[in-house]
Write a protein that holds these residues in place. Structure first.
Motif, PDB file in Angstrom:
ATOM      1  N   ASP A 105      21.689   7.020  36.091  1.00 50.59           N
ATOM      2  CA  ASP A 105      21.590   7.190  34.631  1.00 50.59           C
ATOM      3  C   ASP A 105      22.674   6.400  33.903  1.00 50.59           C
ATOM      4  O   ASP A 105      22.423   5.801  32.857  1.00 50.59           O
ATOM      5  N   ARG A 106      23.881   6.418  34.472  1.00 46.60           N
ATOM      6  CA  ARG A 106      24.967   5.679  33.813  1.00 46.60           C
ATOM      7  C   ARG A 106      24.668   4.183  33.768  1.00 46.60           C
ATOM      8  O   ARG A 106      25.016   3.498  32.820  1.00 46.60           O
ATOM      9  N   ALA A 107      23.979   3.695  34.784  1.00 46.90           N
ATOM     10  CA  ALA A 107      23.687   2.260  34.855  1.00 46.90           C
ATOM     11  C   ALA A 107      22.376   1.893  34.137  1.00 46.90           C
ATOM     12  O   ALA A 107      22.025   0.722  34.047  1.00 46.90           O
ATOM     13  N   ASP A 108      21.684   2.906  33.620  1.00 46.95           N
ATOM     14  CA  ASP A 108      20.356   2.677  33.031  1.00 46.95           C
ATOM     15  C   ASP A 108      20.461   2.009  31.645  1.00 46.95           C
ATOM     16  O   ASP A 108      21.022   2.592  30.716  1.00 46.95           O
ATOM     17  N   PRO A 109      19.919   0.815  31.500  1.00 48.28           N
ATOM     18  CA  PRO A 109      20.011   0.138  30.177  1.00 48.28           C
ATOM     19  C   PRO A 109      19.212   0.869  29.079  1.00 48.28           C
ATOM     20  O   PRO A 109      19.421   0.596  27.906  1.00 48.28           O
ATOM     21  N   LEU A 110      18.339   1.777  29.461  1.00 47.22           N
ATOM     22  CA  LEU A 110      17.541   2.496  28.451  1.00 47.22           C
ATOM     23  C   LEU A 110      18.115   3.875  28.131  1.00 47.22           C
ATOM     24  O   LEU A 110      17.493   4.643  27.402  1.00 47.22           O
TER      25      LEU A 110
END
Lengths: 410, 410
Positions: free
Chosen positions: A9-14
């Motif tokens: 989630d932390r790396a999710d661009p959205l």
């Protein structure tokens, strides 16, 4: 598992887009493929349309104009143009209007009129029911002949009697994706036209209507386009067919000059002739907000995250030792934004999950379906849902009486 | 004149209802026959439907139930049942769905299927265009033959080829009312069925569908029912036809068991088979509020006040020395809730009035139309509007350039 989810989630661009939706507390919503969640902006827009455009503007809001005209009359083409970009279509080839069912009727009839001497409309058994039923309606009128062939036999069934091939691009139960370009080509080679139902594709995965050579398409506004319950649907006609297009629902809004109030029908130029009755303004305004949000996020990013989410969910189930029969293709490139599993107790399991706040859905007779609408579903949602599912199966709590009673809408 | 108006308003038993509508400042709204005003309760209801039922309830809101289910699936029948009471129909004979145009198509086709060997659909020239165009759509399919006869020749035109007589009960231009019972009888005597368009009747004047022996009816939700711009329409089928009813828009919501997802269509019992696609929830919720408000006020009181208002308006014009050609019947019992006048400059006069805040409308080519929606129009409104009209004509301000340019929607 949870740590991995939070890392993703932390790396999710959205990740920032989740906050653009109003999601209820205590719910993991894996049913955006049935009804998309509420964009926060929609609530504001609806208040503005109701109190401002309707309440204050009244009849004046039909017109565009400097004096605050809201251009209601332009909504079907304007919203259609925005949907067009999401499905690989030229902007003036799509309108937002009526329901998917009604649009199917218009376009099946239009295709039959373009192929005189051919009456067969070919589809597959198990296609979404309304697609099959709308062919049946024209069959009862004596205008069509319905033919169903399983996916692996469609090519053989495409003979010289087929006027139209009607398929749903992403299957509602399994999420399996048809090869749009290849099937379109096969239909054209047989002299038939093609109508694609994009209800489970639009807003979920990239679609190339113009590039694939498709003739017609319809799709749903209330799933991945987040247009609200029963939102208007859309209809696409390839540019090359505009001049010859004739559809039987020749209402006044599809007239070349509706406000001339002539006794005789004359079709509007282009895709405008697909319009029939007065545009449903409140519903179209809500749909416009949903479509704009999808466009802002971007289809490629949505599709990529959706695949990552559903693969992550499968990994979680594997990690938890849950072995369920996968009804969807194992290759994420071969499926839409959902994962379906087969289980004889799918209905009760679905109800037990809902009682835990995990909303997926059931499709008769044995499909347990989870949608990963990537605009607002997180990896943590996926991990938690997997854990709940594991617990429901492990504890057997789905066996409780209360989870077996069928609701009106499943 | 103003004193008389205020006197009438004080004595008006409906005066309290004006405050139940959100009316813009500085506007006299005489166009409720085109788009009904916003009930204040609608704004609240819409916020509740959007944020609560959709945002919080999500997919769960489709079901009825103790757990806060909003019973979206029941909306078309529930709202239909409430409309039924306003048009003299049994509660289970009406659904709210789709547009007036689409419902016309369903019922014209249903009538043709009930009269094999007859193809003629009889109507009058100058009927509301969409009624005529929807016949044309079935004509293009080869299923119908459109025949138009002026009102005074309809009886002669009712021969053995006529399957259906399709008329609008209150004419959209002139407000003239057809004798529903007499024409229904005449059609039945000729072996034909009758379909009444109640768009300008429902919510305005008493209608006795069951009592008149009518077979079918359709009507509009966004005029006197105050359902909002492009609100869903309604469709009525007399009880005696339910078992035999076949209509071609056989969508999944008209199926006997939509959530069984069968490949084959089986119609729902009764009027439910008129449903086609997924119900437009947001729009139906708005319509429900409007319908409930009309029911609360009561049709007889609405009709009585409407007649008093339009007669008072004529008296005001007389008092001001305005002589305009009346296009509506002079007897208020012979007309709906509107007054129409003929003038070669009707468009420009209408625009000049709108610039003064008096919103009536124009109907091509020469009709100036004023609606007296009695739920929120006051006698003072009528008196002021008459004075503005007198001034516009006297000063000739309608001759200004700006009032001649045609808008997209007139």
């Amino acid at each position: 598992m949870m740590d991995a989810a939070r890392e993703r989630d932390r790396a999710d661009p959205l990740r920032e887009y989740r906050d653009r939706f109003a999601l209820p507390d205590g719910v993991i919503y894996l049913d955006g493929n049935s009804l998309g969640a509420l964009p926060k902006a929609t609530a504001e827009r609806m208040a503005g349309v109701v109190r401002g455009e309707w309440g204050e503007g009244l009849i004046r809001s039909w017109n565009p104009g400097e004096n605050g005209g809201a251009d209601w009359i332009g909504l079907p083409r304007r919203v259609g143009g925005r949907i067009a970009r999401l499905v690989g279509a030229a902007p003036d080839t799509v309108v937002a209007a009526d329901s998917t069912s009604v649009n199917l009727f218009k376009l099946i009839a239009a295709a039959l009129a373009m192929r005189p001497g051919r009456k067969v409309v070919l589809s597959e058994p198990g296609n979404f029911p309304t697609d099959l039923y709308m062919i049946a309606g024209l069959e009862a009128q004596g205008l069509a002949e319905r033919r169903l062939a399983p996916r692996d036999r469609l090519a053989d069934a495409l003979d010289g009697d087929v006027a139209l091939l009607l398929l749903t691009h992403v299957h509602y139960k399994t999420g399996e994706v048809f090869d749009m370009a290849a099937l379109t080509r096969a239909a054209h080679d047989a002299g038939a036209l093609v109508l694609w139902d994009l209800s489970h594709s639009a807003g979920a995965i990239p679609v190339g209507l113009d590039a694939s050579g498709a003739d017609f398409a319809v799709g749903c506004g209330y799933k991945y386009l987040n247009g609200g319950p029963g939102a208007p649907a859309f209809a696409y006609v390839a540019q090359r067919h505009h001049a010859a297009l004739e559809q039987p629902l020749t209402g006044w809004m599809g007239h070349a000059a509706p406000f001339a109030f002539s006794d005789d029908y004359a079709p509007a130029p282009g895709v405008g002739r697909l319009l029939c009755g007065t545009p449903p303004v409140l519903a179209l305004a809500a749909l416009e907000v949903g479509v704009d949000l999808v466009a802002e996020i971007g289809i490629d990013r949505l599709a990529a995250k959706s695949r990552a989410l559903s693969e992550f969910f499968r990994d979680c189930l594997d990690g938890l030792g849950v072995a369920l029969e996968l009804a969807s293709p194992a290759d994420p490139m071969q499926r839409g934004s959902q994962l379906s599993f087969r289980h004889r107790q799918a209905y009760a399991i679905c109800q037990a999950l809902i009682a835990r706040g995990v909303i997926g859905d059931f499709r008769d007779p044995d499909i347990l379906r989870f949608g990963f609408a990537p605009a607002y579903v997180s990896f943590e949602d996926a991990a938690r849902a997997a854990r709940h599912l594991a617990e429901v199966l492990e504890t057997g709590e789905w066996q409780r009486e209360e989870f077996r009673e069928r609701a009106a809408v499943t």
